[in-house]
Design an enzyme around this catalytic site. Sequence first.
Site, PDB file in Angstrom:
ATOM      1  CD  GLU A   1     -18.513  15.253  64.391  1.00  0.00           C
ATOM      2  OE1 GLU A   1     -18.878  16.298  64.630  1.00  0.00           O
ATOM      3  OE2 GLU A   1     -17.312  14.618  63.771  1.00  0.00           O
ATOM      4  CG  HIS A   2     -26.581  13.869  62.657  1.00  0.00           C
ATOM      5  ND1 HIS A   2     -27.017  15.155  62.091  1.00  0.00           N
ATOM      6  CD2 HIS A   2     -27.138  12.849  62.474  1.00  0.00           C
ATOM      7  CE1 HIS A   2     -27.891  14.555  61.179  1.00  0.00           C
ATOM      8  NE2 HIS A   2     -28.036  13.376  61.497  1.00  0.00           N
TER       9      HIS A   2
ATOM     10  CG  ASP B   1     -17.301  -1.965  53.622  1.00  0.00           C
ATOM     11  OD1 ASP B   1     -17.293  -2.641  52.598  1.00  0.00           O
ATOM     12  OD2 ASP B   1     -18.228  -2.084  54.351  1.00  0.00           O
TER      13      ASP B   1
END
Length: 315
Positions: free
Chosen positions: A99-100, A212
């Site tokens: 999804e954006h 990260d």
Amino acid sequence: GLGMNDIGDLAILGALQKLRGGIVQKRRAIHFPGCINESYKFQCESRNFFVKINRSLTADQMFEGEAGSLQGMRYAGMNAPRPLRAGDLPQGGSYIIMEHIPFQPFLMMESTSQSALGEQLAMMHLHQPERHQFFGFGLPTRLGTTSMENDWTASWADFFVDQRLRPAFELLYEKKVKTDYVHEHAEAVCERAREILELVSSDMRPSILHGDLWLGNAGVSKDGSVSVYDPSSFYGHSEFDLAFRGWPADNGFPGFSDSFYTAYHFNIPRADGYEERGDLYRLFHLLNHACMYGEEYVKFAEDLCRKVLSDSMAP
């Protein structure tokens, strides 16, 4: 009109259609500094998608681990893009569709955003740890370009030394990065790391980690909520996600502010030996950066190896 005539691009269009976003109206390349993948925003009739493409690695080497990481963090309550599909491209390489989430630039620097992320990270680390007795992850992941093995392991000391720290030393040697000191002392540092971590391994509960986590992998969306992305997740020691604290390299690498750490430690207080373990986790990331980006990180890795070994000589 999208300039997409390559077979691989058609494969992605086919995958997008199966996700029922409607007709693709616009494609925009998004450029991130130091990025190893191509990134695109696809604007479709009914929703938008974020697509990453790697032209050389297969999905099981690159993006399946990222999809699993995003799912694992979301399951534990962290805001992160929902992964929708990962697959191989017909001419080699692979892609992931998620999804954006539209992010607002620079808002992550604000202290309210930083404390929201600190609290969210602590909640993620505290989420149902009894479900996982072991350290590792069900599939391999990537940290930048470096492949991470995540075989399930009963002891955190063993997992960290055998699947993180020692492989990072070995990769540095394979890549012929010049640092006699680090190559000569790698085994001693690994032994010392095992001693340090064995002190806390026996009653440690594994947490899902981002793996990260630095400021560039977090963002504030249009609705004001904080999300993280580009993970390299596994079940491990919660403190590992704080490894970039006090990051030495001065290359425009912004650290989290005090607001982040205050909010985090309000929920998960610092335990004895926190600084010493933090050095080990930071050393792992410095070694990985030295493998990927070269010499500028070597001096910092050498300094930290010296520190880890000199602490063990202290009375």
